[in-house]
Write a protein that holds these residues in place. Sequence first.
Motif, mmCIF file in Angstrom:
data_model
loop_
_atom_site.group_PDB
_atom_site.id
_atom_site.type_symbol
_atom_site.label_atom_id
_atom_site.label_comp_id
_atom_site.label_asym_id
_atom_site.label_seq_id
_atom_site.Cartn_x
_atom_site.Cartn_y
_atom_site.Cartn_z
ATOM 1 N N LEU A 370 0.817 -1.208 0.000
ATOM 2 C CA LEU A 370 0.000 0.000 0.000
ATOM 3 C C LEU A 370 0.854 1.262 0.000
ATOM 4 O O LEU A 370 0.386 2.330 -0.405
ATOM 5 N N VAL A 373 1.215 2.709 -3.618
ATOM 6 C CA VAL A 373 0.047 3.159 -4.379
ATOM 7 C C VAL A 373 0.289 4.547 -4.966
ATOM 8 O O VAL A 373 0.705 5.476 -4.267
ATOM 9 N N ALA A 382 -5.759 -2.123 -5.579
ATOM 10 C CA ALA A 382 -5.800 -1.542 -4.240
ATOM 11 C C ALA A 382 -6.812 -2.266 -3.358
ATOM 12 O O ALA A 382 -6.584 -2.472 -2.158
#
Length: 493
Positions: A370, A373, A382
Amino acid sequence: MAIQDPPAPDLAPLAPQTGSSDRLAPGSALVIGLLMASTFTVLLNEMMLGVALPTLIADLGITPTTGQWLTTGYLLTLAVLIPATGFVMRRWHLRTIFLGAMSLFAVGTAIAAAAPGFGVLFAGRIIQAVGTAVFLPLLMTTAMRLVPAARRGSMMAIVTAVPAVAPAVGPALSGVVLSQLSWRWLFLLMLPVAVLALAFGAWKLRNTTTPEPVTLDVLSLVLSAVGFGALVYGLASIGESVSGHVPVAPYVPITVGVAGVAAFVLRQVALQRSGDALLDVRIFRSRSFVLPLLVMLVIAMIGFGSLIVLPLILTSVLGLSTLSLGLFLVPGGAAISLVSALGGRVYDRVGPRPLAVPGAVIWTASLWFLATVDESTGVGTALVAYLVMSGSQALMWAPMTTTALAGLRADLYPHGTAAFTTVQQLAGAAGGAVLISAYTIGSDAADAGVLTLAQAESAGQAAFVTAAVLGLGAVLGTLVVRRAPTAPTPHLT
């Protein structure tokens, strides 16, 4: 002189589960079910305003660091009050505690719904938190007392899924509501549910305990408030201090907080001789309690903190609307519920490590992912990362909770659940503060409320790198946790 509860001859306590039977005593399922539903309702509010933060920033004219206090302040209030729940559970009937707490929660919800600005909204949230404080320790203590040892893994998996699922469902529900209605409806829709739970509890709830003639040590309560309050305030101020928006450097309240907590602990050691300790610190002599507690500190810190930061990233980096954000977060609660239910059955057979160790490794890996991202990341990718993070977190949550409490004597359950929940909520407050601070620092912007795409990506990466580094502590902790020996059969005094 201590105030005594009036006699309640029509509310006879339920008998605890004894013997070798793995069945719940008659009436126990109703008590646990009502407490579970009520706890889910009140905990739903903890993270509900995370998704609403962008809306509140615009409507109320506040910054992200100010807005996060609607969540952090809620958690902080829980951390300050929960140490006293051990006393509350010893001092009053279960029914009295339930009705008083749910009434406070309903009043706070009504105030928040009618709030004209940030100040009144914050006050309503604090009153909600005062009512919420006792529910989770009350649920955990009641379940440990009424559920036979052979079924504790399965039952505690369901019980501990409540504090894990509710904060995950909260943002999802919030996103759906905000896509059609104003933020006030987050409270207006919750109010009739609280009133219904209050009415049902007044009608059906029966007692499972006998009150003890204990007294409240006011100094302990003051030290708890000063220690935990100052500590979390200092952590929450780190992000604001970067832009010079705080009157006192964060290290000042942090230092005061550490000193206050230390004084609180010393006070409890002194009071144990008379049996009037607000929190019986003998629970910390148990290695099987302390090690899972430390792991849970890391889990709660990152778990709650990520649910504050993630909505900001999904909206500012991936461009999700409020409705899309709510729908994005819905499967997380389902993943936690499913994994918790399956994990509870495994725990009863093999203990915590086969669940917690792989869970910690996968969880930390998902946090690292994460942190990468950016604009090019697909929403589906995601979502998978979020589901993996949620499911792997559930693999640790229930085993750590059950292992910690199972190693304590039955008379220490109220203190153990109070300490465990205090650390959990304090960690949640600190996690929100730390990850929002990392987000603010990572944005490198004078006003973190208005970020360019590049600044938002940098902010999100900083927050989740911080989370992943902290997550390594959970990996190390689960490697040394062992299944606790079976505690003595619960009994009521």
